[in-house]
Design a protein around this motif. Structure first.
Motif, PDB file in Angstrom:
ATOM      1  N   LEU A   1       0.852  -1.192   0.000  1.00  8.74           N
ATOM      2  CA  LEU A   1       0.000   0.000   0.000  1.00  8.74           C
ATOM      3  C   LEU A   1       0.885   1.238   0.000  1.00  8.74           C
ATOM      4  O   LEU A   1       1.759   1.386   0.853  1.00  8.74           O
ATOM      5  N   TRP A   2       0.621   2.132  -0.936  1.00  6.54           N
ATOM      6  CA  TRP A   2       1.331   3.418  -0.999  1.00  6.54           C
ATOM      7  C   TRP A   2       0.376   4.485  -0.490  1.00  6.54           C
ATOM      8  O   TRP A   2      -0.674   4.727  -1.114  1.00  6.54           O
ATOM      9  N   THR A   3       0.693   5.110   0.625  1.00  4.36           N
ATOM     10  CA  THR A   3      -0.255   6.047   1.249  1.00  4.36           C
ATOM     11  C   THR A   3       0.477   7.093   2.083  1.00  4.36           C
ATOM     12  O   THR A   3       1.611   6.877   2.516  1.00  4.36           O
ATOM     13  N   ALA A   4      -0.218   8.201   2.323  1.00  5.50           N
ATOM     14  CA  ALA A   4       0.274   9.229   3.241  1.00  5.50           C
ATOM     15  C   ALA A   4      -0.367   9.085   4.615  1.00  5.50           C
ATOM     16  O   ALA A   4      -0.078   9.857   5.512  1.00  5.50           O
ATOM     17  N   LEU A   5      -1.267   8.121   4.788  1.00 11.10           N
ATOM     18  CA  LEU A   5      -2.074   7.979   6.003  1.00 11.10           C
ATOM     19  C   LEU A   5      -2.698   9.330   6.398  1.00 11.10           C
ATOM     20  O   LEU A   5      -2.347   9.919   7.430  1.00 11.10           O
ATOM     21  N   PRO A   6      -3.630   9.796   5.605  1.00 11.58           N
ATOM     22  CA  PRO A   6      -4.194  11.132   5.860  1.00 11.58           C
ATOM     23  C   PRO A   6      -5.015  11.180   7.150  1.00 11.58           C
ATOM     24  O   PRO A   6      -5.544  10.162   7.601  1.00 11.58           O
ATOM     25  N   VAL A   7      -5.090  12.381   7.703  1.00 15.96           N
ATOM     26  CA  VAL A   7      -5.877  12.590   8.919  1.00 15.96           C
ATOM     27  C   VAL A   7      -7.349  12.272   8.622  1.00 15.96           C
ATOM     28  O   VAL A   7      -7.875  12.623   7.560  1.00 15.96           O
ATOM     29  N   GLY A   8      -7.993  11.591   9.552  1.00 13.31           N
ATOM     30  CA  GLY A   8      -9.416  11.309   9.397  1.00 13.31           C
ATOM     31  C   GLY A   8      -9.726   9.883   8.991  1.00 13.31           C
ATOM     32  O   GLY A   8     -10.892   9.497   8.949  1.00 13.31           O
TER      33      GLY A   8
END
Lengths: 303, 231
Positions: free
Chosen positions: A88-95
Motif C-alpha cells: 500500500l502506498w499512502t500518506a495515512l491522511p488525517v481522518g
C-alpha cells in the motif's frame, strides 16, 4: 527497459484524488480535469488480472484511503492475491485512522510518505524529453535507459494497463487507452512496449536528468509543448501554478527518496497507532500497537 | 559441572577520541559478540608506539594477551559491524591455527622479503578481523627489524584505496601480520571458507568498508543497521 515480471511491483491506481497538492506530483492529479474513483468491477478485474504475478501488487493513488470503497477493495485484494503479495502506498491522511486494522490485515508492505518534509524532491515529469533531445535516436537511447522504468512500477488505471506508472498518467492526461486488463498481461516484455513508449515517453522527463523540485513547493515545472497541450484543460495551469522549464539538463543531485528514512515513516505510522518493521527483503511491514524497543536500543542498554 | 573456562579477549582499537560517532554504533554489537564468545571486551585506548602510525597499536595485543593469560584472542576493528547472530566461530578451530575473516593475494600490495618467498603461501592479511590462540601469538609480534618508514615503503595500496582514505601508512598492520604469518609459518585459516564448510556461507554477519570517510561510513552503517532490522 525491464520486463514487467522483473519489477518489484505492479500498481493498481484506484483513484487520482489526493488531499495534498505537491509540486511535480508524479500522478499529475492537479492537471486532470476530473477526479476518478475506480469502480469495484474495474478494481476486481485489475486484481484478478494479477493472479499469479510473482512479485508485489500495489494499491496506490492519488491517496488510496480516500476511495470510499477502500475497505471492500482491501478485502477482495487480500482474499484474491494473499497478504504476502500486497503493498500500500499512502500518506495515512488525517481522518482515516480507523483503517489501521484493515491496513495491517491486508498489506504485508506499506510505503508511507506524507510529503511533509522539504527534502523529498519530485522529478519534473511534465518536461518532455523530445523538447530537450532533438535527435530521435539519441532520445530513444535515453528512454531505453530510463531510471524510473528501471526502478519504479508498471501500472493499471481506469484507462488500462501500462508498462510504466508515469506512462499510465500520461494516458489519463491524453485520454488514451492502454492494454486490456486481462489475466497474465504482465508477462509482457520490452518487445511489447514499443507502442506505449512511442506514444508517451517523448512527453515525459523521466529519462533525462533535470533539476528536481521539493514536493512542498506549490508550482509544477512544465515544458513549452506540454504546456500548450494542457493549458486548455489543466486546472493547475489555469491557476497559474506552473513554471515553464528552461529545458536545461541538470546534475540531478536532489534526493528522490528521503522518505525512506525509517524514523520518518515510523512517525507517520504512529499517527494511526501502527509501527513498522523492516522485512528481510528490505521493505516495511505494518503492525498495530506501539513499536517494541528495537534490538540495537536493547544492546545499548545491556552493555 | 566442572569445566576449565577458556580465557578469551575480544580486542578492538580506538585510541583516545577516535570517532565516537562510529563506536557508538559498533561497540554495543562488539560487546554483544564478546558475550557470545564468553570473552572480555578490551579497547586499546593508549598509544604505546608513538613513532608508528596509530593502526600499529593493535600489536599491543602481543603483550596484553600474554599478561592476560588468554587462550584465544580475537581482534575486530572498531569500525566493523557485527550482526547479533554472528556465530561463535572459535569451536571450529584448534589452537594451532590463526586466521582472518578473509585474505587477499599478497603480491598485489606488498614487496616480498625472504620470509614471504620462503613461506610461499602468498597470504595477504586482512587483519580487521583476526583471531589467534596463545600458541600463535606471534601473529601480533611487534616489528623489531624495520623502521616505520621501511614498512610504509613496502606497502602499495590499490587504486581504490589510494583514491579514497587508505594510504600506505594504513596498510602497515596488514603487512606486518602477513609478514608474521610467513615468518613463523603460522597455520592460517579463512573464516569465510570455514563458514561455507559449516553450511553458513555468505550470511552477511559482518560489515566492514574501510575506504569510506567517517561521515560516509556513519551513514552507511545506519543503513546496515536498518537492513539488519536492529533499529
Amino acid at each position: 527497459m525491464r520486463s514487467l515480471v522483473d519489477m518489484d511491483t505492479i500498481q493498481i491506481e484506484i483513484t487520482n484524488a489526493c488531499h495534498r497538492k505537491c509540486a511535480n506530483c508524479t500522478r499529475m492529479g492537479q492537471h486532470m480535469p476530473s477526479t476518478y474513483f475506480m469502480s469495484f468491477d474495474e478494481f476486481k478485474k485489475a486484481v484478478d488480472s494479477m493472479k499469479g504475478y510473482p512479485k508485489m501488487t500495489g494499491m496506490m493513488g492519488g491517496e488510496p484511503l480516500l476511495h470510499p470503497q477502500f475497505p471492500e477493495f482491501c478485502e477482495y485484494m487480500r482474499e484474491t492475491l494473499g497478504r504476502d503479495h500486497l503493498g500500500l502506498w499512502t500518506a495515512l491522511p488525517v481522518g482515516y485512522e480507523d483503517y489501521a486494522p484493515i491496513i495491517c490485515k491486508t498489506f504485508k508492505y506499506v510505503f508511507l510518505n506524507d510529503h511533509t518534509r522539504p527534502d523529498i524532491y519530485h522529478h519534473p515529469f511534465l518536461v518532455g524529453i523530445q523538447e530537450i533531445i532533438h535527435n530521435t535516436d539519441e532520445m530513444f537511447y535515453h528512454i531505453n535507459n530510463c531510471f524510473f522504468q528501471h526502478s519504479w512500477s508498471a501500472s493499471i488505471n481506469p484507462n488500462g494497463a501500462f508498462f510504466c506508472e508515469i506512462a499510465a498518467v500520461f494516458a489519463l492526461l491524453f485520454n488514451v487507452k492502454g492494454w486490456d486488463v486481462e489475466p497474465g498481461w504482465w508477462w509482457r516484455t520490452p518487445k511489447d512496449f514499443k507502442e506505449q513508449i512511442e506514444r508517451f515517453c517523448p512527453f515525459c522527463g523521466g529519462a533525462v536528468p533535470l533539476k528536481r523540485r521539493s514536493s512542498l513547493d506549490s508550482v509544477d515545472d512544465i515544458s513549452p509543448v506540454n504546456y500548450n497541450m494542457l493549458k486548455g484543460t489543466s486546472p493547475k495551469i489555469k491557476s497559474g501554478l506552473f513554471v515553464i522549464h528552461d529545458l536545461t539538463i541538470s546534475d540531478c543531485l536532489e534526493p528522490l527518496a528521503a522518505y525512506k528514512d525509517l524514523a520518518y515513516r515510523d512517525r507517520i505510522a504512529a499517527r494511526y497507532g501502527m509501527y513498522l518493521t523492516i522485512t528481510p527483503d528490505g521493505f516495511w511491514e505494518p503492525h498495530l500497537g506501539e513499536k517494541p524497543t528495537p534490538m540495537f536500543e536493547k544492546l545499548k542498554s545491556w552493555y | 559441572m566442572w569445566e576449565k573456562p577458556l580465557k578469551v579477549t575480544l580486542f578492538t582499537l580506538a585510541t583516545e577520541g577516535w570517532h565516537p560517532e562510529i563506536t557508538e554504533l559498533t561497540f554495543p554489537l562488539l560487546k554483544h559478540f564478546a558475550k557470545k564468545l564468553n570473552a572480555e571486551f578490551y579497547v586499546i585506548k593508549d598509544r604505546k608506539f608513538p613513532d608508528w602510525p596509530p593502526t600499529y597499536e593493535k600489536f599491543q595485543i602481543y603483550q596484553l594477551a600474554q599478561e592476560m593469560g588468554n587462550d584465544w584472542n580475537v581482534y575486530i576493528d572498531a569500525d566493523a559491524l557485527v550482526h547479533p547472530e554472528m556465530p561463535n566461530f572459535l569451536p571450529w578451530y584448534t589452537k594451532d591455527v590463526c586466521g582472518h575473516n578473509g585474505h587477499d593475494p599478497l603480491p598485489i600490495r606488498y614487496r616480498y622479503d625472504r620470509f614471504f618467498y620462503r613461506d610461499g603461501r602468498h597470504i595477504s592479511s586482512c587483519n580487521w578481523f583476526t583471531f589467534a590462540s596463545d600458541w600463535c601469538i606471534e601473529l601480533w609480534e611487534p616489528c623489531t627489524d624495520l623502521t616505520p618508514q621501511e614498512v610504509i615503503d613496502r606497502c602499495m595500496p590499490t587504486v581504490e584505496e589510494e583514491q579514497t582514505v587508505c594510504h600506505a601508512e594504513h596498510l602497515i598492520d596488514d603487512y606486518l601480520c602477513s609478514r608474521n604469518i610467513a615468518k613463523y609459518g603460522l597455520k592460517f585459516k579463512n573464516l569465510i571458507t570455514t563458514m561455507q564448510e559449516q553450511g553458513m556461507g555468505n550470511m552477511g554477519f559482518l560489515w566492514h568498508v574501510y575506504t569510506l570517510k567517517p561521515e560516509e561510513k556513519r551513514a552507511k552503517m545506519e543503513e546496515v543497521l536498518r537492513h539488519w532490522r536492529l533499529v
